[in-house]
Design an enzyme around this catalytic site. Structure first.
Site, PDB file in Angstrom:
ATOM      1  N   LYS A  77      31.377  30.785  43.572  1.00 28.40           N
ATOM      2  CA  LYS A  77      31.885  31.915  42.797  1.00 28.40           C
ATOM      3  C   LYS A  77      32.595  32.868  43.766  1.00 28.40           C
ATOM      4  O   LYS A  77      32.117  33.110  44.881  1.00 28.40           O
ATOM      5  CB  LYS A  77      30.725  32.633  42.105  1.00 28.40           C
ATOM      6  CG  LYS A  77      31.142  33.806  41.220  1.00 28.40           C
ATOM      7  CD  LYS A  77      29.927  34.438  40.532  1.00 28.40           C
ATOM      8  CE  LYS A  77      30.303  35.599  39.634  1.00 28.40           C
ATOM      9  NZ  LYS A  77      29.131  36.199  38.963  1.00 28.40           N
ATOM     10  N   SER A 152      29.392  36.716  33.883  1.00 30.73           N
ATOM     11  CA  SER A 152      30.604  36.773  34.678  1.00 30.73           C
ATOM     12  C   SER A 152      30.904  35.495  35.456  1.00 30.73           C
ATOM     13  O   SER A 152      32.012  35.306  35.956  1.00 30.73           O
ATOM     14  CB  SER A 152      30.504  37.943  35.656  1.00 30.73           C
ATOM     15  OG  SER A 152      29.463  37.738  36.598  1.00 30.73           O
ATOM     16  N   SER A 176      24.467  36.756  33.987  1.00 26.69           N
ATOM     17  CA  SER A 176      25.767  36.205  34.373  1.00 26.69           C
ATOM     18  C   SER A 176      25.753  34.781  34.917  1.00 26.69           C
ATOM     19  O   SER A 176      26.810  34.208  35.152  1.00 26.69           O
ATOM     20  CB  SER A 176      26.449  37.126  35.391  1.00 26.69           C
ATOM     21  OG  SER A 176      26.941  38.281  34.759  1.00 26.69           O
TER      22      SER A 176
END
Length: 297
Positions: A77, A152, A176
């Site tokens: 990420k 997210s 998330s």
């Protein structure tokens, strides 16, 4: 064909010599080129770096000095600082920021010999739950590109669901990892706070943020957490406790396990289809010997 394999299966193929890391890495890079135009799960693809890492991994495997994950491709990420690679956090503000050091999680994955294919898309500064707030455009759910993947960590979830990577890292403050994993049909785990170092992980809410694995299976999540977890003196909230082998208890029975269902989660506003899926899962847990109790938050 390699994209259909789990992390555990790819590890076995590499160690047996059935496939090289270079061959495996190239196959996933080719899939990213072919399919990510529609999904938009990556912000950066580090092709030349990945192939160099794969070549080094093959040399270790040949020399007999490889670990169980040496040569396996994955993605980070874009919230984890990566030395000499753009770390944008999905924001225009950091579009030209090249991280001057590695996050602890990045160090751990590199030490395990894993091959980083790139950095995945995310809601800007992890502030979102649909992955529509990124400067680099919305991520699409690979099962239905008219739907959101969640956020997210939507880029990581979508990339694993689309089989563009076997596994990816994510971060979770209030859902998330877990929410996009659910929306994309993969396995996502938020570890207990303090289990995974936050050093080099751009903060949203420091008292809640935690890095974790996003994978195809529970087994893969356990294998990943074995690598990601551990004490780090650079993180003042890191827990100084030994890391167990998370794969050791995967086959244990859940007979007698207590599951609490907060009644507030089953009221007005719950989509009937979602409620049906949850109830079906509850019945499966009960068949396996768990007991379910209504609780209140």
């Amino acid at each position: 064909m390699y994209h259909t394999k789990s992390l555990a299966e790819l590890s076995s193929l590499l160690s047996s010599g059935s496939v090289s890391s270079v061959e495996l890495t190239q196959s996933f890079l080719d899939r990213i080129k072919q399919y990510d135009t529609d999904v938009n799960s990556f912000i950066s693809v580090t092709e030349s770096r990945a192939l160099a890492q794969a070549k080094a991994a093959d040399e270790k495997i040949k020399a007999g000095t490889a670990g169980p994950l040496t040569g396996v491709p994955f993605a980070h990420k874009d919230i984890f600082c990566t030395l000499d690679v753009k770390t944008s956090c999905g924001s225009k503000m950091l579009d030209n920021f090249i991280a001057p050091y590695n996050a602890t999680v990045v160090e751990k994955m590199a030490a395990a010999g894993m091959v980083m294919l790139g950095k995945t898309n995310m809601d800007e500064f992890a502030m979102g739950s649909s992955n529509e707030t990124s400067f680099y455009g919305a991520v699409k759910n690979p099962w239905d590109t008219n739907a959101v993947p969640g956020g997210s960590s939507g880029g990581s979830a979508a990339s694993v669901a689309a089989r563009l990577v076997p596994v990816a890292t994510g971060t979770d403050t209030g859902g998330s990892i877990r929410q996009p994993a659910a929306l994309c049909g993969i396995t996502g785990l938020k570890p207990t706070y303090g289990r995974v170092s936050r050093y080099g992980m751009i903060a949203f809410a420091s008292s809640l943020d935690q890095g974790g694995p996003m994978t195809q299976t529970a087994q893969d999540a356990a294998i990943m957490l074995n690598v990601m977890a551990g004490f780090d003196h650079r993180d003042s909230t890191s827990v100084n406790q030994p890391v167990p082998d998370y794969t050791a208890t995967l086959e244990d029975s859940i007979q007698g396990l207590k599951i609490g269902l907060p009644k507030e989660y089953f009221g007005e506003g719950l989509d009937p289809a979602v409620g049906d899926v949850v109830q079906a899962a509850i019945k499966e847990y009960e068949k396996m010997g768990a007991t379910v109790h209504e609780i209140s938050l």
